[in-house]
Design an enzyme around this catalytic site. Structure first.
Site, PDB file in Angstrom:
ATOM      1  N   HIS A 278       0.849  -1.194   0.000  1.00  0.00           N
ATOM      2  CA  HIS A 278       0.000   0.000   0.000  1.00  0.00           C
ATOM      3  C   HIS A 278       0.884   1.243   0.000  1.00  0.00           C
ATOM      4  O   HIS A 278       1.728   1.423   0.879  1.00  0.00           O
ATOM      5  CB  HIS A 278      -0.939  -0.013   1.205  1.00  0.00           C
ATOM      6  N   ALA A 279       0.646   2.076  -1.001  1.00  0.00           N
ATOM      7  CA  ALA A 279       1.567   3.162  -1.306  1.00  0.00           C
ATOM      8  C   ALA A 279       1.789   4.121  -0.137  1.00  0.00           C
ATOM      9  O   ALA A 279       2.900   4.552   0.134  1.00  0.00           O
ATOM     10  CB  ALA A 279       1.040   3.924  -2.513  1.00  0.00           C
ATOM     11  N   ARG A 280       0.714   4.469   0.564  1.00  0.00           N
ATOM     12  CA  ARG A 280       0.816   5.545   1.552  1.00  0.00           C
ATOM     13  C   ARG A 280       1.423   5.100   2.883  1.00  0.00           C
ATOM     14  O   ARG A 280       1.661   5.933   3.754  1.00  0.00           O
ATOM     15  CB  ARG A 280      -0.573   6.117   1.812  1.00  0.00           C
ATOM     16  N   GLU A 281       1.678   3.818   3.052  1.00  0.00           N
ATOM     17  CA  GLU A 281       2.152   3.315   4.339  1.00  0.00           C
ATOM     18  C   GLU A 281       3.679   3.396   4.384  1.00  0.00           C
ATOM     19  O   GLU A 281       4.381   2.395   4.364  1.00  0.00           O
ATOM     20  CB  GLU A 281       1.607   1.891   4.543  1.00  0.00           C
ATOM     21  N   ARG A 333      -3.322   4.768  -2.126  1.00  0.00           N
ATOM     22  CA  ARG A 333      -3.144   3.438  -1.543  1.00  0.00           C
ATOM     23  C   ARG A 333      -2.837   2.353  -2.586  1.00  0.00           C
ATOM     24  O   ARG A 333      -2.028   1.452  -2.362  1.00  0.00           O
ATOM     25  CB  ARG A 333      -4.445   3.080  -0.819  1.00  0.00           C
ATOM     26  N   ASN A 350      -3.384  -5.693  -2.360  1.00  0.00           N
ATOM     27  CA  ASN A 350      -3.652  -6.629  -1.263  1.00  0.00           C
ATOM     28  C   ASN A 350      -5.086  -7.162  -1.294  1.00  0.00           C
ATOM     29  O   ASN A 350      -5.584  -7.695  -0.311  1.00  0.00           O
ATOM     30  CB  ASN A 350      -3.362  -5.964   0.085  1.00  0.00           C
ATOM     31  N   ARG A 351      -5.763  -6.989  -2.412  1.00  0.00           N
ATOM     32  CA  ARG A 351      -7.029  -7.676  -2.688  1.00  0.00           C
ATOM     33  C   ARG A 351      -6.928  -8.466  -3.983  1.00  0.00           C
ATOM     34  O   ARG A 351      -7.901  -9.008  -4.466  1.00  0.00           O
ATOM     35  CB  ARG A 351      -8.177  -6.663  -2.839  1.00  0.00           C
ATOM     36  N   HIS A 403       2.727  -3.532   6.802  1.00  0.00           N
ATOM     37  CA  HIS A 403       1.754  -2.481   6.475  1.00  0.00           C
ATOM     38  C   HIS A 403       1.729  -1.478   7.634  1.00  0.00           C
ATOM     39  O   HIS A 403       2.425  -1.642   8.625  1.00  0.00           O
ATOM     40  CB  HIS A 403       0.354  -3.084   6.337  1.00  0.00           C
ATOM     41  N   SER A 404       0.888  -0.457   7.493  1.00  0.00           N
ATOM     42  CA  SER A 404       0.551   0.377   8.638  1.00  0.00           C
ATOM     43  C   SER A 404      -0.891   0.806   8.454  1.00  0.00           C
ATOM     44  O   SER A 404      -1.398   0.795   7.333  1.00  0.00           O
ATOM     45  CB  SER A 404       1.471   1.594   8.733  1.00  0.00           C
ATOM     46  N   TYR A 405      -1.670   1.116   9.544  1.00  0.00           N
ATOM     47  CA  TYR A 405      -1.142   1.241  10.873  1.00  0.00           C
ATOM     48  C   TYR A 405      -2.066   0.500  11.842  1.00  0.00           C
ATOM     49  O   TYR A 405      -3.039  -0.108  11.403  1.00  0.00           O
ATOM     50  CB  TYR A 405      -1.053   2.738  11.252  1.00  0.00           C
ATOM     51  N   TYR A 455     -11.561  -7.550  10.325  1.00  0.00           N
ATOM     52  CA  TYR A 455     -12.746  -7.977   9.578  1.00  0.00           C
ATOM     53  C   TYR A 455     -12.300  -8.738   8.352  1.00  0.00           C
ATOM     54  O   TYR A 455     -11.148  -8.641   7.947  1.00  0.00           O
ATOM     55  CB  TYR A 455     -13.566  -6.745   9.164  1.00  0.00           C
ATOM     56  N   GLU A 477       0.905  -4.863  10.981  1.00  0.00           N
ATOM     57  CA  GLU A 477       0.484  -3.462  10.916  1.00  0.00           C
ATOM     58  C   GLU A 477       1.352  -2.692  11.898  1.00  0.00           C
ATOM     59  O   GLU A 477       1.192  -2.812  13.112  1.00  0.00           O
ATOM     60  CB  GLU A 477      -0.986  -3.324  11.322  1.00  0.00           C
TER      61      GLU A 477
HETATM   62 ZN   LIG Z   1      -1.805  -1.763   4.104  1.00  0.00          ZN
END
Ligand SMILES: [Zn+2]
Ligand SMILES: *[C@@H]1O[C@H](CO)[C@@H](O)[C@H](O)[C@H]1NC(C)=O
Ligand SMILES: *[C@@H]1O[C@H](CO)[C@@H](O)[C@H](O)[C@H]1NC(C)=O
Length: 514
Positions: A278-281, A333, A350-351, A403-405, A455, A477
């Site tokens: 995920h780009a923003r993490e 993301r 990640n999906r 990943h975060s967060y 979830y 995370e």
């Molecule tokens: Zn992520």
């Protein structure tokens, strides 16, 4: 490049793979052994062709009908993946509320990105932490989400962090007050946080960079060229134990670089670690490169537990998205591949992995932040990871994806509320890792199955890795728990990376005991 040019390159690549010697053990600094199977880069190429050249097809791709009305949204569940939350209707789990037609906002962002490459401005936007225990609140939030006034960030069963647009602040706060929902404003001005997050290095640090032969530090979030330059530097400097391979290309043609650290013992176990899906993490690639630096620079002093493992690191799985977060939209993301509509692009990598792809907690709407792609492994980045793992002769005993967060240590399954038969082993090791992280750095991690602690989210890389028989498969995370969220200041990089490294050493020990 012209199609024929690409074909020639591919033909050369295929020949190279076919003719590479199949070895059963590692030869440090040499060829990386593959299994007796060859990857099919042609598939990826064909997909690229379809997505880039066939614009008429793209524009006619049908979007899910705009059927959700406010009335239909009676009760919503707050669904998070790791931290990324979907609000969805209770009557159709696989039809997230996000699955409505493209929003004006996403359209704006795309136009800006393609035509002006102007930075997306988050001035005046806020992040709020809101309790979600009452169904009335969940319903209200679903409503606000569908009107595009809020955008989910992170959360768990009981709380959600929401980005609230400036123009929506008054309205949303009044709506929440009407329902007597208490909320905390955790970020008062998001753009201010973004501006303060990653300040330029001072003179001394730049001088240090120049002396060490690469530009990487753990005092700043670095661009992709610094990260790749650092990896190449290590391979050149420590050829006995470090080597780098490009395992594929991103949609926009950037390298997917894997660095291996290994002393070549045939008895070594193998571990695959990735970051930046995920780009923003941003804390994720920073942490993974910290591991690389530690093991490569100090290999001789490392414990046998570390030396008895062949480490494979892919610090930036999503280089196009990562660069985009630096240049245009800090909160992007997904990857950057056109996804079937003019308005929206990007697939949530990640999906997009192939274990129960298309199930719960993913979206078929290209405008959604959790868009799963047109089919499993439709994206060159996820395809490259799976091809590499499947074709490598290394027998991976662990797969870690950072990943975060939220500070969670999650094991499969993510696709549904279920656990694999050996989940207790993963739970025990996960708890030991979490304990060590807390002992060393003080951060408290919650350990459990993805679907159980958070979830359901299908198509995750950890589920896929587990389904390939990689026993210790975890999504981690990283920090924090929501004070800064994705916009974690650079002063956190070293403490987060250090405690994470301590946790990684525990995993190494457990793998050697097993
Ligand atoms: Zn992520
Ligand atoms: C859920 O989030 C809230 C607020 O961030 C936190 O206080 C709580 O500990 C979290 N619960 C779990 C199980 O992590
Ligand atoms: C918020 O905005 C919606 C329409 O966008 C409106 O129906 C609602 O009454 C507003 N609520 C408040 C408290 O202003």
């Amino acid at each position: 490049m012209e199609p024929w040019g690409r074909l020639v390159v591919l033909a050369v690549a295929i020949t190279a793979v076919v003719s590479s010697p199949l070895a059963n053990k590692l030869q440090p600094g040499k060829e990386w052994p593959t299994r007796n199977s060859v990857q099919q880069p042609q598939d990826v190429w064909l997909q690229l062709q379809t997505s880039t050249t066939d614009a008429s097809d793209l524009s006619t791709t049908e979007l899910p009908p705009e059927e959700q009305t406010d009335a239909a949204i009676e009760a919503i569940e707050v669904t998070t993946e790791e931290n990324n939350v979907i609000l969805r209707t209770s009557d159709s789990e696989n039809d997230p509320l996000e699955a409505v037609v493209p929003t004006e906002e996403s359209n704006d962002i795309l136009v800006k990105s393609l035509e002006e490459s102007e930075k997306v401005d988050y001035s005046g936007a806020q992040v709020w932490k809101v309790p979600t225990s009452s169904s009335k609140v969940r319903s209200l939030l679903g409503n606000l989400r569908s009107r595009n006034m809020i955008s989910p960030w992170g959360g768990n069963h009981s709380y959600i962090d929401l980005l609230v647009k400036p123009e929506a602040i008054n309205n949303v706060s009044q709506e929440l007050r009407k329902q007597s929902v208490p909320f905390d404003v955790i970020i008062v001005d998001l753009q201010k946080r973004i501006d303060e997050e990653n300040p330029p290095l001072d003179e001394n640090e730049i001088e240090l960079q120049d002396r060490q032969g690469h530009r990487m530090t753990w005092k700043q979030y670095h661009r992709l060229t610094d990260i790749h330059g650092f990896m190449d530097y290590l391979a050149k400097t420590y050829p006995r134990i470090v080597s780098v391979n490009t395992i594929g290309k991103s949609f926009l043609g950037r390298d997917l670089k894997v660095l291996r650290i290994s002393d070549g013992k045939p008895t070594n176990k193998a571990v695959f670690i990735d970051g930046g899906i995920h780009a923003r993490e941003w804390i994720s690639p920073a942490t993974v490169t910290f591991f690389i630096n530690q093991f490569a620079e100090n290999f001789d002093e490392e414990s046998d537990d570390v030396k008895n493992i062949d480490w494979y690191f892919l610090p930036v799985v999503n280089p196009d998205g990562y660069e985009y977060t630096h240049q245009v939209d800090r909160l992007w993301r997904k990857n950057r591949r056109p996804a079937g509509t003019r308005q929206c692009l990007g697939t949530d990598l990640n999906r997009n992995f192939g274990h129960h792809w298309g199930g719960k907690g993913s979206s078929g709407n290209p405008c959604s932040d959790i868009y799963r792609g047109s089919k499993a492994f439709s994206e060159p980045e996820s395809k490259a990871v799976s091809d590499f793992i499947l074709n490598s002769a290394a027998e991976f005993k662990a797969y870690l994806t950072y990943h975060s967060y939220g500070q969670y240590l999650l094991y499969p399954w993510g696709y549904d509320d279920a656990v694999p038969p050996d989940y207790k082993d993963l739970d025990i090791v996960g708890k030991e890792i979490a304990q060590e992280i807390q002992r060393v750095g003080g951060s408290k991690y919650t350990v459990g199955s993805s679907s159980g602690v958070l979830y359901p989210a299908s198509g995750g890389s950890d589920d896929w890795a587990k389904a390939q028989g990689i026993k210790y498969s975890y999504t981690i995370e990283l920090s924090d728990t929501g004070r800064y969220g994705f916009i974690l200041p650079t002063s956190f990089i070293e403490p987060v990376a250090k405690e994470s490294l301590a946790g990684l050493r525990v995993l190494a020990r457990k793998l050697n005991e097993a």
